[in-house]
Design a protein around this motif. Sequence first.
Motif, PDB file in Angstrom:
ATOM      1  N   ASP A 192      14.724 -33.347  55.526  1.00  0.00           N
ATOM      2  CA  ASP A 192      14.444 -34.775  55.503  1.00  0.00           C
ATOM      3  C   ASP A 192      14.793 -35.452  56.820  1.00  0.00           C
ATOM      4  O   ASP A 192      14.230 -36.483  57.165  1.00  0.00           O
ATOM      5  CB  ASP A 192      15.206 -35.441  54.352  1.00  0.00           C
ATOM      6  CG  ASP A 192      14.567 -36.746  53.935  1.00  0.00           C
ATOM      7  OD1 ASP A 192      13.454 -36.698  53.380  1.00  0.00           O
ATOM      8  OD2 ASP A 192      15.167 -37.800  54.191  1.00  0.00           O
ATOM      9  N   ILE A 193      15.726 -34.865  57.585  1.00  0.00           N
ATOM     10  CA  ILE A 193      16.011 -35.383  58.924  1.00  0.00           C
ATOM     11  C   ILE A 193      14.768 -35.248  59.801  1.00  0.00           C
ATOM     12  O   ILE A 193      14.421 -36.159  60.559  1.00  0.00           O
ATOM     13  CB  ILE A 193      17.209 -34.632  59.549  1.00  0.00           C
ATOM     14  CG1 ILE A 193      18.505 -35.025  58.834  1.00  0.00           C
ATOM     15  CG2 ILE A 193      17.318 -34.943  61.044  1.00  0.00           C
ATOM     16  CD1 ILE A 193      19.719 -34.241  59.300  1.00  0.00           C
ATOM     17  N   PHE A 194      14.094 -34.105  59.685  1.00  0.00           N
ATOM     18  CA  PHE A 194      12.844 -33.933  60.419  1.00  0.00           C
ATOM     19  C   PHE A 194      11.815 -34.965  59.974  1.00  0.00           C
ATOM     20  O   PHE A 194      11.121 -35.572  60.791  1.00  0.00           O
ATOM     21  CB  PHE A 194      12.283 -32.527  60.187  1.00  0.00           C
ATOM     22  CG  PHE A 194      12.940 -31.457  60.998  1.00  0.00           C
ATOM     23  CD1 PHE A 194      12.536 -31.207  62.302  1.00  0.00           C
ATOM     24  CD2 PHE A 194      13.975 -30.699  60.474  1.00  0.00           C
ATOM     25  CE1 PHE A 194      13.139 -30.223  63.066  1.00  0.00           C
ATOM     26  CE2 PHE A 194      14.584 -29.708  61.223  1.00  0.00           C
ATOM     27  CZ  PHE A 194      14.166 -29.472  62.526  1.00  0.00           C
ATOM     28  N   ARG A 195      11.724 -35.158  58.687  1.00  0.00           N
ATOM     29  CA  ARG A 195      10.679 -36.003  58.115  1.00  0.00           C
ATOM     30  C   ARG A 195      10.841 -37.477  58.458  1.00  0.00           C
ATOM     31  O   ARG A 195       9.867 -38.155  58.802  1.00  0.00           O
ATOM     32  CB  ARG A 195      10.689 -35.827  56.595  1.00  0.00           C
ATOM     33  CG  ARG A 195       9.662 -36.647  55.853  1.00  0.00           C
ATOM     34  CD  ARG A 195      10.069 -36.695  54.398  1.00  0.00           C
ATOM     35  NE  ARG A 195       8.977 -36.958  53.500  1.00  0.00           N
ATOM     36  CZ  ARG A 195       9.126 -37.099  52.187  1.00  0.00           C
ATOM     37  NH1 ARG A 195      10.323 -36.974  51.660  1.00  0.00           N
ATOM     38  NH2 ARG A 195       8.093 -37.358  51.411  1.00  0.00           N
ATOM     39  N   THR A 196      12.056 -37.994  58.352  1.00  0.00           N
ATOM     40  CA  THR A 196      12.268 -39.437  58.478  1.00  0.00           C
ATOM     41  C   THR A 196      12.852 -39.871  59.811  1.00  0.00           C
ATOM     42  O   THR A 196      12.887 -41.062  60.104  1.00  0.00           O
ATOM     43  CB  THR A 196      13.200 -39.943  57.356  1.00  0.00           C
ATOM     44  OG1 THR A 196      14.485 -39.303  57.494  1.00  0.00           O
ATOM     45  CG2 THR A 196      12.619 -39.638  55.988  1.00  0.00           C
ATOM     46  N   ASP A 197      13.318 -38.914  60.619  1.00  0.00           N
ATOM     47  CA  ASP A 197      14.002 -39.290  61.857  1.00  0.00           C
ATOM     48  C   ASP A 197      13.371 -38.618  63.075  1.00  0.00           C
ATOM     49  O   ASP A 197      12.890 -39.294  63.988  1.00  0.00           O
ATOM     50  CB  ASP A 197      15.481 -38.926  61.751  1.00  0.00           C
ATOM     51  CG  ASP A 197      16.293 -39.419  62.943  1.00  0.00           C
ATOM     52  OD1 ASP A 197      15.811 -40.344  63.634  1.00  0.00           O
ATOM     53  OD2 ASP A 197      17.389 -38.893  63.188  1.00  0.00           O
ATOM     54  N   ILE A 198      13.359 -37.279  63.085  1.00  0.00           N
ATOM     55  CA  ILE A 198      12.886 -36.556  64.265  1.00  0.00           C
ATOM     56  C   ILE A 198      11.382 -36.674  64.447  1.00  0.00           C
ATOM     57  O   ILE A 198      10.898 -37.027  65.537  1.00  0.00           O
ATOM     58  CB  ILE A 198      13.307 -35.076  64.189  1.00  0.00           C
ATOM     59  CG1 ILE A 198      14.829 -34.963  64.228  1.00  0.00           C
ATOM     60  CG2 ILE A 198      12.677 -34.276  65.329  1.00  0.00           C
ATOM     61  CD1 ILE A 198      15.357 -33.559  64.034  1.00  0.00           C
ATOM     62  N   TYR A 199      10.618 -36.393  63.403  1.00  0.00           N
ATOM     63  CA  TYR A 199       9.155 -36.384  63.531  1.00  0.00           C
ATOM     64  C   TYR A 199       8.571 -37.760  63.855  1.00  0.00           C
ATOM     65  O   TYR A 199       7.674 -37.870  64.706  1.00  0.00           O
ATOM     66  CB  TYR A 199       8.532 -35.821  62.252  1.00  0.00           C
ATOM     67  CG  TYR A 199       7.028 -35.708  62.313  1.00  0.00           C
ATOM     68  CD1 TYR A 199       6.406 -34.831  63.203  1.00  0.00           C
ATOM     69  CD2 TYR A 199       6.212 -36.480  61.470  1.00  0.00           C
ATOM     70  CE1 TYR A 199       5.024 -34.724  63.257  1.00  0.00           C
ATOM     71  CE2 TYR A 199       4.844 -36.371  61.521  1.00  0.00           C
ATOM     72  CZ  TYR A 199       4.249 -35.498  62.412  1.00  0.00           C
ATOM     73  OH  TYR A 199       2.881 -35.391  62.463  1.00  0.00           O
ATOM     74  N   PRO A 200       9.023 -38.838  63.232  1.00  0.00           N
ATOM     75  CA  PRO A 200       8.436 -40.147  63.554  1.00  0.00           C
ATOM     76  C   PRO A 200       8.651 -40.580  64.998  1.00  0.00           C
ATOM     77  O   PRO A 200       7.801 -41.243  65.588  1.00  0.00           O
ATOM     78  CB  PRO A 200       9.139 -41.106  62.581  1.00  0.00           C
ATOM     79  CG  PRO A 200       9.589 -40.251  61.456  1.00  0.00           C
ATOM     80  CD  PRO A 200       9.955 -38.936  62.088  1.00  0.00           C
TER      81      PRO A 200
END
Length: 279
Positions: free
Chosen positions: A229-237
């Motif tokens: 979820d860190i990738f989904r909501t923080d890193i990727y955006p």
Amino acid sequence: YQRRVMGRATNQSFIMADRKQKSKKAAEAVVEPKRQKKNETNNQEQPEVPYDLLEQLEQVQQEVGAIDEKCAQDIIELEKRMNKLKEPHFKTRSEILRKIDSFWKTVLMHHPTMRNLLTPSDLDALDALQDITVEEHDESTGFKLLLHFKPNPYFTDSVVWKDYTFDDEMIPSATASGINWKAGKNFTQTKKKAESKKGKRAHEETEAPSFFSLFSEGDPLLDDSEIADIFRTDIYPDPVKYYFGDVDSDDDALLAEMDEEDDDENEDDEGQDEEDADE
């Protein structure tokens, strides 16, 4: 700060579960009060509450809970629509980022959480990382995390992925692509000498800490959904800010504060469970 808070607030993985849990606890608190509980400050018994008032409170609390659930669902639907609008922009961004050597590796090394999870072997393998993408499920609140690689000395896969789905209670389950390691290159497993029954030396494989274990086959650990979820909501955006190291002490402090809040909530829940068990 606003991006970080909003990303957490609209986290599809946990928002429904959080609201349902809080509403359920609040309802239970008024339906089954501890009528004879001693007041810690004056050692007096809590006064009796008429049952009809408790029923009224329960009804009101259920109505508030229904609004909370409707709000959470509306946020999820809004986020899905916004993600559709972002897709062409993310595609254009990917075409640009693939031309920048070690872009995503640098992002992960600068991220305050991810950098603590990477081993030296992970960093070597991440030299081949070309892109990171997130695909939202159209008909559910799940998502798929994909890492895209160029040919490398470690494995033959061009893409490794992990797919997360959530049931009606927002409990996560996951499936992973697995990794096709080249001979002798699987650094997520280490060989340990062990005695065989006949007294001969044997080698036993044990799991070694590695970021790439996230994509291993088998029964996935549910707590790794927080990493995804860190990738989904923080890193990727918004990976660009991490690439340039544009993360100040306030961002780190906010992350630490959020982690402390999660730990406090878990401790409160454990304490309540122990108290209920004692009673």
